[in-house]
Scaffold this motif. Sequence first.
Motif, mmCIF file in Angstrom:
data_model
loop_
_atom_site.group_PDB
_atom_site.id
_atom_site.type_symbol
_atom_site.label_atom_id
_atom_site.label_comp_id
_atom_site.label_asym_id
_atom_site.label_seq_id
_atom_site.Cartn_x
_atom_site.Cartn_y
_atom_site.Cartn_z
ATOM 1 N N PRO A 233 0.835 -1.200 0.000
ATOM 2 C CA PRO A 233 0.000 0.000 0.000
ATOM 3 C C PRO A 233 0.870 1.250 0.000
ATOM 4 O O PRO A 233 2.000 1.237 0.514
ATOM 5 N N ALA A 234 0.362 2.340 -0.563
ATOM 6 C CA ALA A 234 1.184 3.519 -0.823
ATOM 7 C C ALA A 234 1.869 4.065 0.421
ATOM 8 O O ALA A 234 3.062 4.408 0.391
ATOM 9 N N VAL A 235 1.151 4.165 1.536
ATOM 10 C CA VAL A 235 1.746 4.724 2.752
ATOM 11 C C VAL A 235 2.889 3.842 3.231
ATOM 12 O O VAL A 235 3.982 4.323 3.569
ATOM 13 N N ALA A 236 2.660 2.526 3.254
ATOM 14 C CA ALA A 236 3.720 1.600 3.674
ATOM 15 C C ALA A 236 4.874 1.623 2.689
ATOM 16 O O ALA A 236 6.047 1.513 3.084
ATOM 17 N N GLY A 237 4.584 1.747 1.402
ATOM 18 C CA GLY A 237 5.640 1.788 0.404
ATOM 19 C C GLY A 237 6.551 2.992 0.581
ATOM 20 O O GLY A 237 7.776 2.878 0.455
ATOM 21 N N ALA A 238 5.958 4.147 0.873
ATOM 22 C CA ALA A 238 6.764 5.344 1.107
ATOM 23 C C ALA A 238 7.653 5.159 2.335
ATOM 24 O O ALA A 238 8.818 5.557 2.341
ATOM 25 N N ARG A 239 7.103 4.524 3.382
ATOM 26 C CA ARG A 239 7.900 4.260 4.585
ATOM 27 C C ARG A 239 9.056 3.301 4.271
ATOM 28 O O ARG A 239 10.169 3.473 4.769
ATOM 29 N N ALA A 240 8.775 2.287 3.467
ATOM 30 C CA ALA A 240 9.819 1.319 3.119
ATOM 31 C C ALA A 240 10.950 1.989 2.355
ATOM 32 O O ALA A 240 12.129 1.724 2.612
ATOM 33 N N LEU A 241 10.603 2.877 1.411
ATOM 34 C CA LEU A 241 11.639 3.575 0.655
ATOM 35 C C LEU A 241 12.488 4.454 1.564
ATOM 36 O O LEU A 241 13.713 4.489 1.442
ATOM 37 N N ASP A 242 11.841 5.160 2.500
ATOM 38 C CA ASP A 242 12.591 5.997 3.440
ATOM 39 C C ASP A 242 13.545 5.151 4.283
ATOM 40 O O ASP A 242 14.697 5.517 4.501
ATOM 41 N N ALA A 243 13.032 3.994 4.767
ATOM 42 C CA ALA A 243 13.859 3.130 5.608
ATOM 43 C C ALA A 243 15.056 2.597 4.828
ATOM 44 O O ALA A 243 16.187 2.553 5.349
ATOM 45 N N MET A 244 14.829 2.191 3.582
ATOM 46 C CA MET A 244 15.926 1.644 2.785
ATOM 47 C C MET A 244 16.952 2.708 2.440
ATOM 48 O O MET A 244 18.153 2.440 2.385
#
Length: 243
Positions: A111-122
Amino acid sequence: MREILGRRRKLSLPRKGRTALRDAALTYAEQWKWRVVPGVGYDKRGTWRATGAQPCACARPNCPVPGVHPHEPGLLAATRDPRMVRWWWTRRPDAPVILATGDRVSAASLPAVAGARALDAMERLGVRLGPVLATPTRYVILVAPYSLAELGELLDSQDWVPTSLRYHGDGGYVALPPSSSSAGQLRWVRPPVAGTRGADGGDRADGADGADGSAPWLPRIGDLVDALVRAGRTTPDGDRLTY
C-alpha cells in the motif's frame, strides 16, 4: 526517463498520451527485453460518470485491478517482439502497458503509505534501489527475477508476513507508466535509469540487465525483504490488489 520515452514529441497535443504509451511499450520490450502485453482498458460507453469510477472493459463485477490486467490477448502472449508491440498499440493506442513478471524482472508491492515508509527506511540504511512506481493506492518496487523457492526461504525467516505485501514473480504482472488505472495515473517514484550497473560485476543481479546492458539495474529481493515486511506491518491487511 523523459529522454527515453519522450523521443517522439512532435505530434499534436491530443495524441501525446497515445504516442507515449506505444513508445513506452516499445522501450520496455525492444530495448530492455521486458515482456509486455496490452491491458484490457476501460468501458468506453461513459457509464462510469455516475459513480466517478471507470468500469473495467472485461465486464467482471468488482474486478480487483480494473483496466490494468491482460484480457485478450492473455498474459501468455506477452512478448519482446517490437513488431507485435507496435501492432498491438497501433490497434489499441489507449491500452495500458502490462509487464509480465518473472522473466527478466519481478516486483513486490505495498500500500502507498507503507511503500513510502519502506523507501525511506531503505534510503536510511543505504540500500540500493532500482525503479519504483506508484499507482494511486500502491507502491511497486521492481526487482531482479526470483524463484518461488527463494522467496519461500526468505519469508520463512520472518515471524509474520502481512497480506498487504504482495509479490509479483513468475506468472504475475504489474502495470507500468504511463498507463492509467481506474483510480488515476501511474507514475515513477524512482525512474528507471538505462544501463546502470554496479561499480563491479558482483553488484549486478543475474538477468537484471538487457542483452546489451541497456536495461535498468534491479536489486535482489533478498536485499529488500526485511524492510518491506516491516513497512507492511504498519498497514492493515487486505484481500484485494486494488490499483
